[in-house]
Design an enzyme around this catalytic site. Structure first.
Site, mmCIF file in Angstrom:
data_model
loop_
_atom_site.group_PDB
_atom_site.id
_atom_site.type_symbol
_atom_site.label_atom_id
_atom_site.label_comp_id
_atom_site.label_asym_id
_atom_site.label_seq_id
_atom_site.Cartn_x
_atom_site.Cartn_y
_atom_site.Cartn_z
ATOM 1 N N HIS A 142 0.839 -1.204 0.000
ATOM 2 C CA HIS A 142 0.000 0.000 0.000
ATOM 3 C C HIS A 142 0.877 1.258 0.000
ATOM 4 O O HIS A 142 0.635 2.191 -0.783
ATOM 5 C CB HIS A 142 -0.902 -0.030 1.243
ATOM 6 C CG HIS A 142 -1.685 1.218 1.487
ATOM 7 N ND1 HIS A 142 -3.045 1.327 1.219
ATOM 8 C CD2 HIS A 142 -1.318 2.433 1.996
ATOM 9 C CE1 HIS A 142 -3.457 2.536 1.542
ATOM 10 N NE2 HIS A 142 -2.438 3.234 2.015
ATOM 11 N N GLU A 143 1.882 1.280 0.855
ATOM 12 C CA GLU A 143 2.756 2.457 0.930
ATOM 13 C C GLU A 143 3.576 2.632 -0.339
ATOM 14 O O GLU A 143 3.789 3.756 -0.811
ATOM 15 C CB GLU A 143 3.679 2.346 2.154
ATOM 16 C CG GLU A 143 2.953 2.292 3.490
ATOM 17 C CD GLU A 143 1.975 3.442 3.658
ATOM 18 O OE1 GLU A 143 2.249 4.550 3.151
ATOM 19 O OE2 GLU A 143 0.931 3.241 4.292
ATOM 20 N N HIS A 146 1.609 4.367 -3.008
ATOM 21 C CA HIS A 146 1.632 5.827 -2.873
ATOM 22 C C HIS A 146 2.851 6.402 -3.594
ATOM 23 O O HIS A 146 2.770 7.434 -4.256
ATOM 24 C CB HIS A 146 1.693 6.228 -1.398
ATOM 25 C CG HIS A 146 0.376 6.142 -0.685
ATOM 26 N ND1 HIS A 146 -0.783 6.670 -1.202
ATOM 27 C CD2 HIS A 146 0.049 5.602 0.514
ATOM 28 C CE1 HIS A 146 -1.773 6.452 -0.353
ATOM 29 N NE2 HIS A 146 -1.303 5.809 0.692
ATOM 30 N N GLU A 214 -6.203 6.858 -0.793
ATOM 31 C CA GLU A 214 -6.168 5.644 0.031
ATOM 32 C C GLU A 214 -6.845 4.490 -0.696
ATOM 33 O O GLU A 214 -6.365 3.354 -0.654
ATOM 34 C CB GLU A 214 -6.832 5.905 1.377
ATOM 35 C CG GLU A 214 -6.071 6.868 2.272
ATOM 36 C CD GLU A 214 -4.640 6.443 2.527
ATOM 37 O OE1 GLU A 214 -4.401 5.230 2.702
ATOM 38 O OE2 GLU A 214 -3.755 7.313 2.536
#
Length: 298
Positions: A142-143, A146, A214
């Site tokens: 997930h990070e 980004h 998100e």
């Protein structure tokens, strides 16, 4: 199951980032124009604005890491975390970022940096102790999403506008509130009102972009790892643990809420207008749909 090595570009996110920066640039231009009309030197405005922007863009990641009590760790200090990041970077076709660890019981993770080649991903000791390897992999993917989407850099740039406007309002009231020059009163008042408007517009644009990014990062993590359910389980564990942490401890971390995978607060904002993240239920529902889609492709 054959998985793609790249999840592609999120068009919705790209459009929202462009609109956010365009609108912020427009209101910022108005603020600069009002400052200039109020009698401020154009050279002074340019130098101060450029200096603050450079400071924000090139040092915000270091400041945030320091505020979180995090530090960069070597492969020898955190071999399993480094190995996980390396595998995920190969899968996502990304250069490996710096890896940091924050020693805190709050289970969280975040990504910082002005570009894909100057990025840092950070995990707390709390999240590494709480999650299984598969769940932690989903969080770190997930990070990394980004970073791949470059939305971290956009959020850093967007926060500059809000920070500058907030600074003008605070310093304006502090230094200008006692001015007795009637000729300069209306100009000063206009600057304060426009700066306040810029801050409000910046705040809401950043919150809206933060919520959408998100969803995009959850999707990217699901595709990179091929296990949306692992990220869903991780989010539920983080949420449950976050609710048991005293609010006084969580409030110390709220300034970085927009960058965390899960906000440092167990409470929902009124109508979600002030929320940096979408509701957990909506994130879980989206991941469930992705799980069904990936299983259908197996």
């Amino acid at each position: 199951m054959a998985r793609p090595t790249s999840f592609g570009r999120d068009t919705g996110l790209q459009v929202r980032m462009f609109i956010t920066i365009f609108l912020l640039g427009a209101v910022y231009a108005v603020l600069i124009g009002v400052l200039f009309a109020s009698g401020a030197s154009g050279v002074t405005i340019a130098v101060v604005a450029a200096g603050l922007l450079a400071l924000q863009f090139f040092t915000s990641d270091k400041i945030a890491l320091r505020a979180m009590g995090a530090r960069e760790v070597s492969p020898q200090e955190a071999p399993e975390l480094h190995a996980m990041i390396e595998r995920l970077c190969v899968q996502a076709d990304l250069p490996k970022p710096k890896v940091a660890v924050a020693h805190t019981s709050m289970p969280n993770a975040f990504a910082l940096g002005r570009s894909q080649k100057a990025a840092t991903v950070c995990a707390t000791t709390g999240i590494m102790e709480l999650l299984s390897p598969a769940e932690l992999e989903g969080v770190m993917a997930h990070e990394l999403t980004h970073v791949a989407n470059r939305d971290v850099a956009i959020m850093t740039l967007a926060s500059f506008f809000a920070s500058l406007a907030s600074m003008i309002v605070q310093f304006g009231f502090f230094f200008g509130g006692g001015s007795g020059d009637d000729d300069e009163g209306p100009g000063f008042l206009a600057v304060i009102l426009v700066a306040l408007a810029v801050y409000v517009v910046s705040f809401f644009l950043m919150q809206a972009l933060s919520r959408y990014r998100e969803f995009a990062a959850d999707r990217g993590a699901a595709v990179i790892t091929g296990r949306p359910s692992a990220l869903a389980t991780a989010l539920m564990k983080i949420s449950g643990t976050m609710q048991r942490i005293p609010q006084t401890d969580l409030r110390a971390h709220t300034e970085l809420n927009a960058f965390y995978i899960f906000p440092a607060s167990a409470k929902q904002s009124l109508f979600n207008l002030f929320a940096t993240h979408p509701p957990l239920e909506k994130r879980l529902a989206a991941l469930e749909r992705l799980e069904a889609q990936l299983q259908g492709q197996a």
